[in-house]
Design a protein around this motif. Structure first.
Motif, PDB file in Angstrom:
ATOM      1  N   GLU A   1       0.918  -1.230   0.330  1.00  0.00           N
ATOM      2  CA  GLU A   1      -0.156  -0.019   0.030  1.00  0.00           C
ATOM      3  C   GLU A   1       0.825   1.343   0.082  1.00  0.00           C
ATOM      4  OE1 GLU A   1      -2.112   0.533   3.572  1.00  0.00           O
ATOM      5  OE2 GLU A   1      -3.338   2.174   3.055  1.00  0.00           O
ATOM      6  N   LEU A   2       1.846   1.162   1.004  1.00  0.00           N
ATOM      7  CA  LEU A   2       2.669   2.345   0.851  1.00  0.00           C
ATOM      8  C   LEU A   2       3.634   2.327  -0.506  1.00  0.00           C
ATOM      9  CD1 LEU A   2       4.015   4.644   2.524  1.00  0.00           C
ATOM     10  CD2 LEU A   2       5.950   2.992   3.427  1.00  0.00           C
TER      11      LEU A   2
ATOM     12  N   LEU B   1       3.016   1.655  -3.614  1.00  0.00           N
ATOM     13  CA  LEU B   1       2.235   1.965  -4.701  1.00  0.00           C
ATOM     14  C   LEU B   1       1.694   3.546  -4.510  1.00  0.00           C
ATOM     15  CD1 LEU B   1       1.090   1.327  -7.280  1.00  0.00           C
ATOM     16  CD2 LEU B   1      -1.136   0.624  -6.216  1.00  0.00           C
ATOM     17  N   ASP B   2       1.279   3.737  -3.078  1.00  0.00           N
ATOM     18  CA  ASP B   2       1.049   5.152  -2.966  1.00  0.00           C
ATOM     19  C   ASP B   2       2.106   6.323  -3.323  1.00  0.00           C
ATOM     20  OD1 ASP B   2      -1.222   6.802  -1.661  1.00  0.00           O
ATOM     21  OD2 ASP B   2       0.425   7.540  -0.735  1.00  0.00           O
TER      22      ASP B   2
END
Ligand SMILES: Cc1cc2nc3c(=O)[nH]c(=O)nc-3n(C[C@H](O)[C@H](O)[C@H](O)COP(=O)(O)OP(=O)(O)OC[C@H]3O[C@@H](n4cnc5c(N)ncnc54)[C@H](O)[C@@H]3O)c2cc1C
Ligand code: SF4
Ligand code: SF4
Lengths: 416, 433
Positions: A290-291, A293-294
């Protein structure tokens, strides 16, 4: 009835939110289409029956009326697909806990749900421990005495602990801090995963802090040992909270089921929604993919990837899907030149943490995962990427294919 | 770091409308996220694309009836998108099925004529574009075959009674009879998906056909509940046809719907193949406006809500059934996600419901008020698609899937056109920046 220190919560009080959600059930059967367990065994009638339907017959101060809910693996898929927002898996978890309180907890469930204790015992004697986990007579004995299935996938103790490495390691001071929650799997079984996470984060300009930490309590919670689970997760939350200095702080983890425990399950299932330390930690916790890709979406992820000419199958485990963030690993892996990624659409490998280790559930778990294993074999991919360690062990056990966290491929492509 | 994600377009809802809009937008080069609370009606509906079944009499040529409808009912969703758009959307869908995850599986038919397909209770239902696995069940004059229908059931399969189905078909003038097999399925009560998984196994299929064959007579065609395989429907269906030596067709079941799940998978994989993201569990719970625009939406996620910022929002949240539109105890109707105005709800002195459940319910025509190009009234960058639109009585018309597909398709087109104009390109653009 037990009262839990720290939470002031009685175990038999189903949080109103969960119970209230059952009235939204329109009996559409969508959860039934997705439940990996009820689709393979008649012992479990499925999420609709055991969740919103049976819940109507469960009364706080009266004995449980039926036990089939013990066969729910807690994978959480039903809650994800329900179009009406019924908290099916959470209702089931509560019902399971109630049965455990009424009828006691097997010794086995008290043991396999404590990775920290197992890890501390096993690590110094890793060669012997690993051998006995693989010796047939020992496994048969474990099955007979404890009810841990003789074929169930058993991880290998690494013989070293990640935290020891972390203590010796100094992260370059960049001022952009991130707090790393590594979980027990990384600590005792796959310390190299943790080293890769740190390397990836540092490569992208982060200064990585590794607080002293323990288990998140998820295995205890999923076996219905709520009191112990609450104590464990609150201890972890207290350890991590002081590192959350402001709303910009990020706690990042690679054990996707454990980050989910911190983000959501402890608050919803264990009823700890209001604990301030846990709330703070819960809101600031990110899954590693998540981190990353963010960061990529913001144009801040380094993309100096070398080609990795391979074909892999990617399986997003149920717990990862429980974050409600889609499948960030798919988009990350797509950044690596040469890497061909086949998305697996079957939802579950069956193991659901410790469910598939239990003697009476092993066969069910293997059947529940069969659709996935068949897809993996048919994909032609020689190896598998998957965000959760227990699922990786199960996949390798069932398909004979090596299985790694998606970040392994990023790490390789960076040439770190 | 805050949880803020930037997209060109955010689609809310993962039914036929949302997935179609999402896939089309992604194919046009937009960065798209499809946010959804859960899966939509696909898993419940029969998996056919019904364009127009009743207007109000039973329609045999949907293309022609559509033209009349577009002219006479200017507030109908089909009138907003036009017949040409329906044609394009059906064609696009057919291509996606062919390129989709089920080898050989395809849809047949189109706007020329409606098929008449048996339902689980033996009524005949008009449908335009249907899975090949249902084609032999067509009972329309000049349809697939006039051979007798043998409806075959399996006792453990719940909610499917072959004798009832056959008896009602007879009443509808179709030569039909029934056979019920009492096969051991290791549980007393099984749904269609459970049996479909058995059919995936060639050994089980062979056994099934051996059990069934002795019961079949003469030139019959065989109607089975829609459960012919969960992963390879074309393979399973062809194999059964070969083994039984006669046409075989699927009859849609009560939920869960196996062909509907295939339809979902076709659209989902199209979205993914074009780089779009599907985010399950992301119930949209709020939005921010700036002037005439919605600048971001807030969606549920574990731990902390996430803000999705986008230039375009496609609202494809369905109707009353999916909780997109609500009616409160003061008879006020409301769109729940973005708080948009609702149109078409009956007035205070008009009847809202009629007493027969499946009759046309006046309230069912209510939906989000839109302008001619599917834009929500008063908001420049929100488009509305599917059952959230006002003006249709999909249940009575037999038009739900057609509307969802065509309006989802059109919503994506409106975005592409606007972006094309913004970039100074004439007409439609292939790439949204
Ligand atoms: C049992 C059944 C049988 C049917 N049979 C037929 C038939 O035979 N022929 C026919 O033409 N039509 C039929 N229909 C109707 C047809 O299926 C629908 O009209 C059509 O599919 C609507 O599609 P949609 O995409 O607009 O909405 P839906 O499929 O309802 O999808 C709505 C989506 O929005 C999501 N959502 C809702 N609120 C939120 C929120 N706040 N945040 C995020 N996501 C949200 C939902 O989870 C869902 O994914 C049937 C429907 C049902 C239920
Ligand atoms: S998916 Fe949700 S609404 Fe549908 S039957 Fe299951 S719990 Fe009920
Ligand atoms: S949590 Fe998983 S196993 Fe349990 S009912 Fe839901 S889908 Fe089935």
């Amino acid at each position: 009835m037990s009262t839990e220190a720290g939470s002031g919560l009685r175990d038999d009080e189903l949080p109103g939110l969960l119970r209230g959600s059952l009235d939204h059930c329109v009996k559409c059967t969508i959860c039934e289409t997705a439940c990996p367990v009820s689709n393979v065994t008649p012992l479990f009638p499925g999420p609709k029956y055991c969740g919103p339907q049976a819940e109507r017959y469960r009364v706080a101060d009266e004995p449980s009326v039926e036990w089939s809910v013990d066969y729910c693996s807690g994978c959480g898929i039903c809650t994800q697909v329900c179009p009406q927002g019924v908290k099916i898996a959470e209702i089931n978890a509560q019902a399971r806990n109630k049965i455990k309180r009424e009828h006691g907890v097997a010794l086995r469930d008290r043991i396999i749900t404590r990775p920290t204790v197992l890890g501390r015992l096993g690590t110094p004697v890793a060669p012997v421990a690993n051998l006995s986990l693989r010796l047939r007579p020992a496994r048969i004995l474990a099955e007979k005495l404890l009810g841990v299935h003789r074929e169930a996938p058993a991880p290998r103790f690494a013989g070293r602990r990640f935290s020891r490495w972390a203590k010796r390691h100094t992260s370059p001071r960049t001022g952009r801090k991130v707090v790393y929650f590594h979980g027990c799997g990384t600590e005792y079984y796959e310390p190299w995963e943790g080293e890769k996470v740190v390397a990836l984060l540092e490569h992208n300009g982060f200064e990585v802090e590794v607080p002293k930490q323990d288990c998140c309590g998820l295995p205890l919670q999923s076996s219905g040992l709520f009191d112990d689970a609450r104590r464990t997760v609150l201890r972890l939350a207290r350890a991590l909270a002081p590192f959350v200095r402001d709303d910009d702080t990020i706690i990042v983890g690679n054990a996707t089921s454990c980050t989910l425990m911190l983000k959501r399950e402890a608050r919803e299932i264990l009823g700890l929604a209001d604990d301030p330390a846990l709330k703070r930690v819960s809101e600031r916790t990110w899954d590693i993919c998540e981190l990353l890709l963010d960061l990529h979406d913001r144009g801040e992820l380094r993309t100096d990837f070398r080609p990795v000419n391979e074909t892999i199958a990617y399986h997003a485990p149920c717990q990862q899907q429980g974050h409600f963030i889609g499948k960030p690993a798919l988009d990350l892996l797509a950044l690596i030149p040469g890497l061909e990624v086949r998305e697996m659409t079957a939802r579950c490998c069956g193991v659901a943490g410790t469910y598939g280790l239990k003697a009476e559930k092993y066969e069910i778990a293997m059947k529940a995962g069969d659709a996935l294993f068949t897809q993996i074999r048919a994909s032609g991919a020689p190896s598998v990427a998957c965000d959760s360690e227990t699922c990786r062990w199960q996949i390798t056990h069932a398909t004979g294919r090596p299985s790694v966290h998606p970040i392994d491929y990023l790490h390789r492509a960076y040439g770190l | 770091m805050r949880r803020e994600l930037h997209f060109d377009a955010v689609v809310i809802g993962a039914g036929t409308a949302g997935l179609t809009a999402g896939a089309r937008l992604a194919e046009a080069g937009a960065r798209v996220a499809v946010l959804t609370k859960g899966v939509g009606s696909t898993h419940l509906a029969p998996g056919t694309v019904d364009v127009l079944g009743y207007a109000p009499e039973r329609v045999s040529e949907p293309g022609r009836a559509l033209e009349d409808l577009v002219r006479s009912r200017v507030d109908h969703p089909y009138a907003l998108v036009g017949r040409g758009c329906v044609v394009e959307a059906l064609q696009w869908f057919g291509e996606r099925v062919a390129a989709g995850p089920f080898p050989g599986y395809r849809y047949v038919g189109g706007l020329e004529r409606n098929h008449l397909l048996p339902t689980a209770i033996g009524a005949l239902r008009p449908s335009a574009l249907i899975p090949e696995t249902m084609a032999a069940g067509d009972c329309a004059a000049g349809g697939a075959s006039a051979a007798r229908v043998c409806v075959v059931g399996v006792r453990a399969l719940r909610d499917f009674h072959p004798a009832l189905c056959a008896a009602n078909l007879e009443r509808a003038g179709v030569d039909a009879r029934s056979v019920e097999l009492n096969l051991a399925l290791d549980r007393a009560d099984q749904n269609a998906l459970g049996v479909a998984r058995r059919f995936d196994d060639p050994g089980w299929r062979a056994w099934f056909c051996a059990e069934l064959s002795p019961h079949l007579r003469g030139e019959e065609r065989v109607g089975l509940p829609a459960m012919l395989g969960s992963t390879d429907p074309h393979g399973v269906w062809s194999d059964l046809g070969r083994r039984l030596g006669r046409p075989v067709f699927e009859i849609p079941t009560l939920p869960p719907s196996v062909p509907g799940m295939r339809l979902f998978e076709v659209l989902r994989s199209s979205l993914r193949a074009a780089g779009g993201r599907l985010i399950l569990g992301a119930e949209v719970v709020g939005a921010e406006r700036s002037g005439e625009r919605v600048s971001s939406v807030q969606a549920h996620a574990a731990g902390e809500e996430r803000r999705y910022l986008a230039r375009w929002v496609v609202l494809a949240t369905g109707g009353f059934a999916s909780g997109a539109i609500e009616l409160d105890s003061r008879w006020v109707t409301r769109e729940r996600v973005l708080g948009l105005p609702v149109r078409g709800a009956p007035g205070a002195d008009e009847p809202r419901f009629v007493s027969t459940y499946l009759d046309e319910q006046p309230l069912a025509r209510a939906g989000v008020a839109v302008t001619g190009d599917l834009r929500a009234e008063g908001v420049e960058n929100v488009l509305v698609a599917g059952a959230a639109l006002p003006g249709a009585a999909a249940w009575r018309e037999g038009s739900g899937e057609g509307i969802a597909l065509a309006t989802g398709f059109r919503a994506a087109e409106v975005v592409s056109e606007a972006e094309g104009a913004r970039a100074g390109q004439p007409g439609r653009s292939e790439a949204v920046v």
